[in-house]
Scaffold this active site. Structure first.
Site, PDB file in Angstrom:
ATOM      1  N   HIS A   1       0.740  -1.292  -0.161  1.00  0.00           N
ATOM      2  CA  HIS A   1      -0.061   0.077   0.017  1.00  0.00           C
ATOM      3  C   HIS A   1       0.805   1.243   0.023  1.00  0.00           C
ATOM      4  CE1 HIS A   1      -4.210  -1.641   1.090  1.00  0.00           C
ATOM      5  NE2 HIS A   1      -3.777  -2.250   0.166  1.00  0.00           N
ATOM      6  N   ASP A   2       2.214   1.224   0.523  1.00  0.00           N
ATOM      7  CA  ASP A   2       2.691   2.402   0.547  1.00  0.00           C
ATOM      8  C   ASP A   2       3.385   2.410  -1.153  1.00  0.00           C
ATOM      9  OD1 ASP A   2       3.858   4.805   1.315  1.00  0.00           O
ATOM     10  OD2 ASP A   2       6.190   3.770   1.789  1.00  0.00           O
TER      11      ASP A   2
ATOM     12  N   GLY B   1       4.453   6.662  -4.439  1.00  0.00           N
ATOM     13  CA  GLY B   1       5.489   5.278  -4.572  1.00  0.00           C
ATOM     14  C   GLY B   1       6.123   4.907  -2.927  1.00  0.00           C
TER      15      GLY B   1
ATOM     16  N   ASP C   1       7.484   5.675  -0.411  1.00  0.00           N
ATOM     17  CA  ASP C   1       8.258   6.813   0.187  1.00  0.00           C
ATOM     18  C   ASP C   1       7.724   7.231   1.840  1.00  0.00           C
ATOM     19  OD1 ASP C   1       5.535   7.619   0.053  1.00  0.00           O
ATOM     20  OD2 ASP C   1       6.037   9.258  -1.352  1.00  0.00           O
TER      21      ASP C   1
ATOM     22  N   SER D   1       5.074   7.680   3.012  1.00  0.00           N
ATOM     23  CA  SER D   1       3.897   8.400   3.416  1.00  0.00           C
ATOM     24  C   SER D   1       2.786   7.847   4.156  1.00  0.00           C
ATOM     25  CB  SER D   1       3.568   9.108   2.012  1.00  0.00           C
ATOM     26  OG  SER D   1       2.990   8.437   1.210  1.00  0.00           O
TER      27      SER D   1
ATOM     28  N   HIS E   1      -2.084 -12.897  -1.259  1.00  0.00           N
ATOM     29  CA  HIS E   1      -3.134 -13.253  -0.435  1.00  0.00           C
ATOM     30  C   HIS E   1      -3.005 -14.821   0.032  1.00  0.00           C
ATOM     31  CE1 HIS E   1      -5.651  -9.806  -2.528  1.00  0.00           C
ATOM     32  NE2 HIS E   1      -4.864  -9.446  -1.449  1.00  0.00           N
TER      33      HIS E   1
ATOM     34  N   ASP F   1      -6.653 -18.380   2.043  1.00  0.00           N
ATOM     35  CA  ASP F   1      -6.423 -19.858   1.521  1.00  0.00           C
ATOM     36  C   ASP F   1      -6.229 -20.418   3.093  1.00  0.00           C
ATOM     37  OD1 ASP F   1      -3.842 -20.070   2.712  1.00  0.00           O
ATOM     38  OD2 ASP F   1      -2.962 -20.173   0.833  1.00  0.00           O
TER      39      ASP F   1
ATOM     40  N   THR G   1      -3.768 -22.079   4.557  1.00  0.00           N
ATOM     41  CA  THR G   1      -2.692 -21.868   5.266  1.00  0.00           C
ATOM     42  C   THR G   1      -2.050 -20.701   5.156  1.00  0.00           C
ATOM     43  OG1 THR G   1      -1.557 -22.639   3.479  1.00  0.00           O
ATOM     44  CG2 THR G   1      -2.136 -24.298   4.878  1.00  0.00           C
TER      45      THR G   1
ATOM     46  N   ASP H   1       2.818 -20.350   0.610  1.00  0.00           N
ATOM     47  CA  ASP H   1       2.536 -21.551  -0.453  1.00  0.00           C
ATOM     48  C   ASP H   1       1.480 -21.256  -1.670  1.00  0.00           C
ATOM     49  OD1 ASP H   1       0.008 -21.466   0.703  1.00  0.00           O
ATOM     50  OD2 ASP H   1       0.421 -23.393   1.817  1.00  0.00           O
TER      51      ASP H   1
HETATM   52  C1  HEM Z   1      -6.388  -7.246  -7.122  1.00  0.00           C
HETATM   53  C2  HEM Z   1      -5.677  -6.611  -6.380  1.00  0.00           C
HETATM   54  C3  HEM Z   1      -5.999  -6.672  -4.909  1.00  0.00           C
HETATM   55  C4  HEM Z   1      -6.966  -6.373  -3.883  1.00  0.00           C
HETATM   56  C5  HEM Z   1      -8.252  -6.071  -4.817  1.00  0.00           C
HETATM   57  C6  HEM Z   1      -6.533  -6.621  -2.887  1.00  0.00           C
HETATM   58  C7  HEM Z   1      -7.506  -6.576  -1.812  1.00  0.00           C
HETATM   59  C8  HEM Z   1      -7.450  -7.013  -0.378  1.00  0.00           C
HETATM   60  C9  HEM Z   1      -8.375  -6.954   0.608  1.00  0.00           C
HETATM   61  C10 HEM Z   1     -10.041  -6.528   0.466  1.00  0.00           C
HETATM   62  C11 HEM Z   1      -7.740  -7.399   1.706  1.00  0.00           C
HETATM   63  C12 HEM Z   1      -8.369  -7.554   3.055  1.00  0.00           C
HETATM   64  C13 HEM Z   1      -8.431  -6.365   3.924  1.00  0.00           C
HETATM   65  C14 HEM Z   1      -9.337  -6.800   5.345  1.00  0.00           C
HETATM   66  O1  HEM Z   1     -10.574  -6.586   5.085  1.00  0.00           O
HETATM   67  O2  HEM Z   1      -8.755  -6.953   6.231  1.00  0.00           O
HETATM   68  C15 HEM Z   1      -6.280  -7.881   1.275  1.00  0.00           C
HETATM   69  C16 HEM Z   1      -5.425  -8.188   2.241  1.00  0.00           C
HETATM   70  C17 HEM Z   1      -4.103  -8.463   1.981  1.00  0.00           C
HETATM   71  N1  HEM Z   1      -3.469  -8.096   0.919  1.00  0.00           N
HETATM   72 FE1  HEM Z   1      -4.446  -7.499  -0.983  1.00  0.00          FE
HETATM   73  N2  HEM Z   1      -5.267  -7.015  -2.702  1.00  0.00           N
HETATM   74  C18 HEM Z   1      -4.848  -6.965  -3.711  1.00  0.00           C
HETATM   75  C19 HEM Z   1      -3.400  -7.075  -3.929  1.00  0.00           C
HETATM   76  C20 HEM Z   1      -2.252  -7.303  -3.126  1.00  0.00           C
HETATM   77  C21 HEM Z   1      -1.076  -7.362  -3.226  1.00  0.00           C
HETATM   78  C22 HEM Z   1      -0.268  -6.893  -4.854  1.00  0.00           C
HETATM   79  C23 HEM Z   1      -0.313  -7.855  -2.359  1.00  0.00           C
HETATM   80  C24 HEM Z   1       1.025  -7.556  -1.829  1.00  0.00           C
HETATM   81  C25 HEM Z   1       1.934  -7.771  -2.786  1.00  0.00           C
HETATM   82  C26 HEM Z   1      -1.465  -7.929  -1.215  1.00  0.00           C
HETATM   83  C27 HEM Z   1      -1.483  -8.087   0.170  1.00  0.00           C
HETATM   84  C28 HEM Z   1      -2.250  -8.376   0.893  1.00  0.00           C
HETATM   85  C29 HEM Z   1      -2.088  -8.739   2.337  1.00  0.00           C
HETATM   86  C30 HEM Z   1      -0.693  -9.427   2.853  1.00  0.00           C
HETATM   87  C31 HEM Z   1      -3.268  -8.888   2.867  1.00  0.00           C
HETATM   88  C32 HEM Z   1      -3.559  -9.542   4.283  1.00  0.00           C
HETATM   89  C33 HEM Z   1      -3.520  -8.442   5.364  1.00  0.00           C
HETATM   90  C34 HEM Z   1      -3.961  -8.902   6.753  1.00  0.00           C
HETATM   91  O3  HEM Z   1      -4.266 -10.199   6.966  1.00  0.00           O
HETATM   92  O4  HEM Z   1      -3.766  -8.493   7.720  1.00  0.00           O
HETATM   93  N3  HEM Z   1      -2.703  -7.431  -1.715  1.00  0.00           N
HETATM   94  N4  HEM Z   1      -6.279  -7.539   0.098  1.00  0.00           N
END
Ligand code: HEM
Ligand code: NAG
Ligand code: NAG
Ligand code: NAG
Length: 350
Positions: free
Chosen positions: A126-127, A142, A144, A146, A253, A271, A273, A278
């Site tokens: 997100h940063d 980017g 940075d 912020s 994810h 998923d 796990t 994985d």
């Molecule tokens: C199609 C693009 C993406 C969408 C729509 C998306 C959306 C989301 C959403 C809705 C959550 C859950 C937030 C919550 O309700 O707590 C989430 C969690 C997460 N996202 Fe994404 N995401 C995307 C791409 C990415 C990318 C590119 C990364 C990392 C490189 C990422 C890493 C994560 C991680 C690690 C979590 C888990 C956070 C937690 O469990 O505390 N996501 N994402």
């Protein structure tokens, strides 16, 4: 001065053993990724010739364009004691202490990665992703810092759930800023360390030198789970990441546990796990999963889109782990450099 640094953690150092067909799968995936997918340069890597690049600039360029690996198994031996002139003289030294400190917060009692690690991976994304080509080749915003330094960013709904890691980053900044560590670099080191603390997670090369900014990133650039594959693909295209690259990155994810998409199912993973890095995420999005697994509509729709489907299937296939790690690491390196400033620094300061 900038130095390349490899995160030194035993968790990610294990070698992936070979098996029949791995080379073929890897080469298929790499050829899909290299035929114009996500190899576009950004920032001053676009403007400077190879001879103008520092060794770090050139390494980043090679990783982005597929000529060098974003993973490393290097170990950093004989780390000087913290606070000594020898430590101050070696850019990598302080980062070894930072990384060890972070790893101890990211590892759960069962040896898997924990909630703070999940948040750290997401925070790095997100940063960095507050960046768009639409703002010019240097993107603006980017990686940075912020997201922590500009209070307005954490007010945005897209960043809900990152509060604990943001507070922890502020604590780490208090501890390490005196040693020359920027918030922007801390955040990306957090993402990389969290990834390798998750069993099976790749060991990603780290590059330090990002400048901080307290100016909030442009709003509205982060993806939402209710968006169509078209919109998501367009968003990532605007960050120079094409469909195969998006497919690799969204595999993060694998460690996710949603809170706010469906609050009545807060804590449900994407998923079965979430403590392991994985490829089960890809398999379960495409196929069946236990009832507790909560699939995002965005992940399902991307997996069915003709531009992402074959890559989803390749990562889900038996043997998909190693190629996924290779590709996602390369992309991660690009994402983590997604800031004009880091690339300018990379190119000129060393
Ligand atoms: C199609 C693009 C993406 C969408 C729509 C998306 C959306 C989301 C959403 C809705 C959550 C859950 C937030 C919550 O309700 O707590 C989430 C969690 C997460 N996202 Fe994404 N995401 C995307 C791409 C990415 C990318 C590119 C990364 C990392 C490189 C990422 C890493 C994560 C991680 C690690 C979590 C888990 C956070 C937690 O469990 O505390 N996501 N994402
Ligand atoms: C996701 O896919 C489903 C099934 O194809 C479709 O009905 C829905 O409109 C798609 N969602 C979005 C946001 O495009
Ligand atoms: C990507 O950038 C273009 C402008 O270059 C813009 O029109 C488009 O809306 C952006 N895509 C998304 C999803 O914001
Ligand atoms: C980063 O910050 C340093 C120190 O303030 C400054 O000299 C340098 O020009 C900055 N780099 C960029 C690209 O803004």
């Amino acid at each position: 001065m900038l130095r390349a640094l490899t995160v030194v953690l035993s968790a990610g150092a294990a070698c992936v053993s070979g098996y029949p067909g791995m080379d073929k799968l890897l080469s298929e995936i790499q050829s899909r990724q290299s035929t114009g997918d996500s190899t576009e340069l950004i920032g001053d890597l676009l403007d400077l010739s190879d001879s103008q690049l520092t060794p770090v600039g050139s390494a980043v360029k090679q990783i982005i364009t597929g000529g060098a690996s974003g993973q490393s198994s290097d170990t950093y031996l004989s780390v000087p004691p913290l606070g000594t002139p020898a430590c101050a003289a070696d850019t990598c030294c302080i980062w070894q202490y930072v990384s060890n400190d972070m790893a101890s917060h990211f590892r759960g009692s069962a040896g898997r990665c924990n909630d703070l690690a999940r948040q750290a991976v997401r925070l790095g994304f997100h940063d960095a992703a507050g960046w768009s080509k639409a703002a010019g080749p240097h993107g603006g915003g980017g990686a940075d810092g912020s997201i922590v330094l500009a209070a307005a960013e954490m007010q945005r709904p897209a960043n809900r759930g990152l509060e604990t890691i943001v507070a922890q980053m502020q604590t780490w900044y208090g501890t390490y800023h005196g040693y020359g560590v920027s918030m922007a670099d801390l955040i990306q080191m957090g993402a990389i360390t969290a990834t390798v603390v998750c069993p099976l997670g790749p060991r990603v090369r780290f590059f330090a030198g990002r400048n901080d900014s307290a100016v909030a990133a442009p709003d509205g650039l982060l993806p939402s789970p209710s968006e169509s594959a078209d919109v998501l693909i367009s968003r990532f295209h605007n960050m120079t990441i094409e469909p195969n690259g998006l497919t690799a990155l969204v595999g993060a994810h694998t460690t996710s546990q949603q809170q706010f998409v469906d609050p009545s199912r807060a804590g449900d993973p994407q998923d079965s796990t979430p403590g392991v890095w994985d490829v089960l995420f890809y398999k379960q999005i495409l196929g069946t999963a236990p009832p507790r697994v909560f699939k995002f509509q965005s992940d399902i729709n991307l997996s069915k889109d003709s531009r992402c489907a074959s890559e989803f299937q390749a990562f889900a296939a038996s043997g998909g782990q190693a190629p996924w790690n290779v590709v996602s690491v390369t992309l991660k390196t690009m994402l983590l450099s997604m800031s004009s400033s880091v690339l300018v620094v990379v190119a000129t300061n060393m």
